[in-house]
Design an enzyme around this catalytic site. Structure first.
Site, mmCIF file in Angstrom:
data_model
loop_
_atom_site.group_PDB
_atom_site.id
_atom_site.type_symbol
_atom_site.label_atom_id
_atom_site.label_comp_id
_atom_site.label_asym_id
_atom_site.label_seq_id
_atom_site.Cartn_x
_atom_site.Cartn_y
_atom_site.Cartn_z
ATOM 1 N N CYS A 108 0.805 -1.138 -0.148
ATOM 2 C CA CYS A 108 -0.012 -0.150 -0.074
ATOM 3 C C CYS A 108 0.760 1.310 0.037
ATOM 4 O O CYS A 108 1.798 1.394 0.734
ATOM 5 C CB CYS A 108 -0.881 -0.041 1.271
ATOM 6 S SG CYS A 108 -1.716 1.528 1.300
ATOM 7 N N CYS A 119 -0.941 3.837 -6.368
ATOM 8 C CA CYS A 119 -1.877 3.218 -5.434
ATOM 9 C C CYS A 119 -1.990 1.948 -5.699
ATOM 10 O O CYS A 119 -2.182 1.204 -7.041
ATOM 11 C CB CYS A 119 -3.289 3.864 -5.486
ATOM 12 S SG CYS A 119 -4.532 3.085 -4.514
HETATM 13 N N1 DGL Z 1 -4.032 0.737 -1.735
HETATM 14 C C1 DGL Z 1 -3.793 1.915 -1.087
HETATM 15 C C2 DGL Z 1 -2.598 2.481 -1.794
HETATM 16 O O1 DGL Z 1 -1.881 1.955 -2.394
HETATM 17 C C3 DGL Z 1 -4.695 2.653 -0.363
HETATM 18 C C4 DGL Z 1 -6.276 2.740 -0.889
HETATM 19 C C5 DGL Z 1 -6.899 3.480 0.499
HETATM 20 O O2 DGL Z 1 -7.262 2.743 1.334
HETATM 21 O O3 DGL Z 1 -7.065 4.815 0.291
HETATM 22 O O4 DGL Z 1 -2.399 3.596 -1.461
#
Ligand code: DGL
Length: 273
Positions: free
Chosen positions: A76, A189
């Site tokens: 993430c 993301c």
């Molecule tokens: N998957 C996450 C990222 O790479 C974040 C998504 C979220 O919960 O806002 O930033």
């Protein structure tokens, strides 16, 4: 637990890290893996940095207590840009692998010297306000756009949506970057990996799409080489969803798609403290 039987733990706010998990697991099928989807705190990207740091610290402490991982992968970007430094200080015995947008190759290879970065509010705010983006090309411009609506779409609908709907979702972002003169878009993301095909389709032929998926696997693999790999047969991969009990039914579907056996899907009650 014997050192090299300890699992590699992947963490995201929801389904975003699953493609990262799958990429790693396919290449390293003998390594035990636990995937934690922190649905209790979804979305990460909308939270301020101190809130995110404290909730991730709390979650990691619980995961360490429960699974004693040998490596923790923050699959993430929002969690990584906000909390990685803090986690390394808090838990010095555990190696952390963070996910940061693949800006370096995009900047180095860009001909127009304009690179688009698509991420969450947290990631874009952190990278825009830092020197980070200037590191690899002082003559280039990184245009950061936050797309929380895409995160929500992926988390809740993308898997059951057809290609046309996915393309419709990504089109305004690709067109915005194109108008600004970008020749590359960095998927900053992990959720956006679910939309890779739609991005590539819309961006071709003039815009190149970058992501960090193989870099993350490579980093985990090189840590495993130095720590020792699992010599035996691994247990089944485990999928943990925080805070939802009973588990949302779509998680059964995700477990199936990503190859987690039904009995290894369970919830972990958690409170944000
Ligand atoms: N998957 C996450 C990222 O790479 C974040 C998504 C979220 O919960 O806002 O930033």
């Amino acid at each position: 637990m014997v050192e090299n039987l300890r699992p590699v733990l992947f963490l995201d706010s929801g389904i975003g890290g699953l493609p990262y998990y799958r990429h790693f697991h396919t290449r390293n099928p003998r390594e035990p893996v636990v995937y934690v989807a922190d649905r209790a705190s979804f979305p990460y990207g909308a939270k301020d940095a101190p809130t995110l740091v404290s909730l991730i610290r709390n979650l990691i402490a619980r995961c360490i207590g429960r699974f004693n991982p040998k490596i923790v992968v923050l699959a993430c970007n929002s969690a990584s840009v906000a909390a990685l430094d803090d986690l390394r200080k808090q838990f010095p015995a555990f190696p952390f692998v963070g996910t940061v947008p693949a800006l370096k190759p995009a900047i180095v290879q860009s001909k127009s010297r304009i690179v688009g970065l698509l991420g969450t509010e947290r990631t874009v705010a952190t990278l825009n306000s830092s020197e980070w983006t200037k590191r690899y090309g002082p003559d280039s411009t990184v245009i950061g756009i936050a797309a929380p609506e895409l995160v929500n779409f992926v988390e809740n609908a993308a898997i059951t949506s057809d290609e046309e709907s996915c393309e419709r979702m990504v089109a305004p972002f690709v067109e915005g970057f194109r108008r600004a003169g970008a020749d590359s878009i960095v998927l900053g993301c992990t959720h956006f990996l679910f939309l890779s095909d739609a991005f590539v389709q819309r961006a071709a032929p003039d815009i190149h799409i970058y992501d960090s998926i193989s870099g993350i696997s490579g980093r985990v693999e090189s840590l495993l080489e130095s720590m020792g790999r699992n010599p035996g047969t691994p247990g089944e991969p485990i999928l943990v969803v925080t805070g939802t009990d009973p588990i949302e039914s779509r998680w059964k579907h995700y477990a199936e798609i990503f190859g987690f056996p039904g009995e290894s899907l369970y919830t972990m009650p958690l409170k944000i403290e």
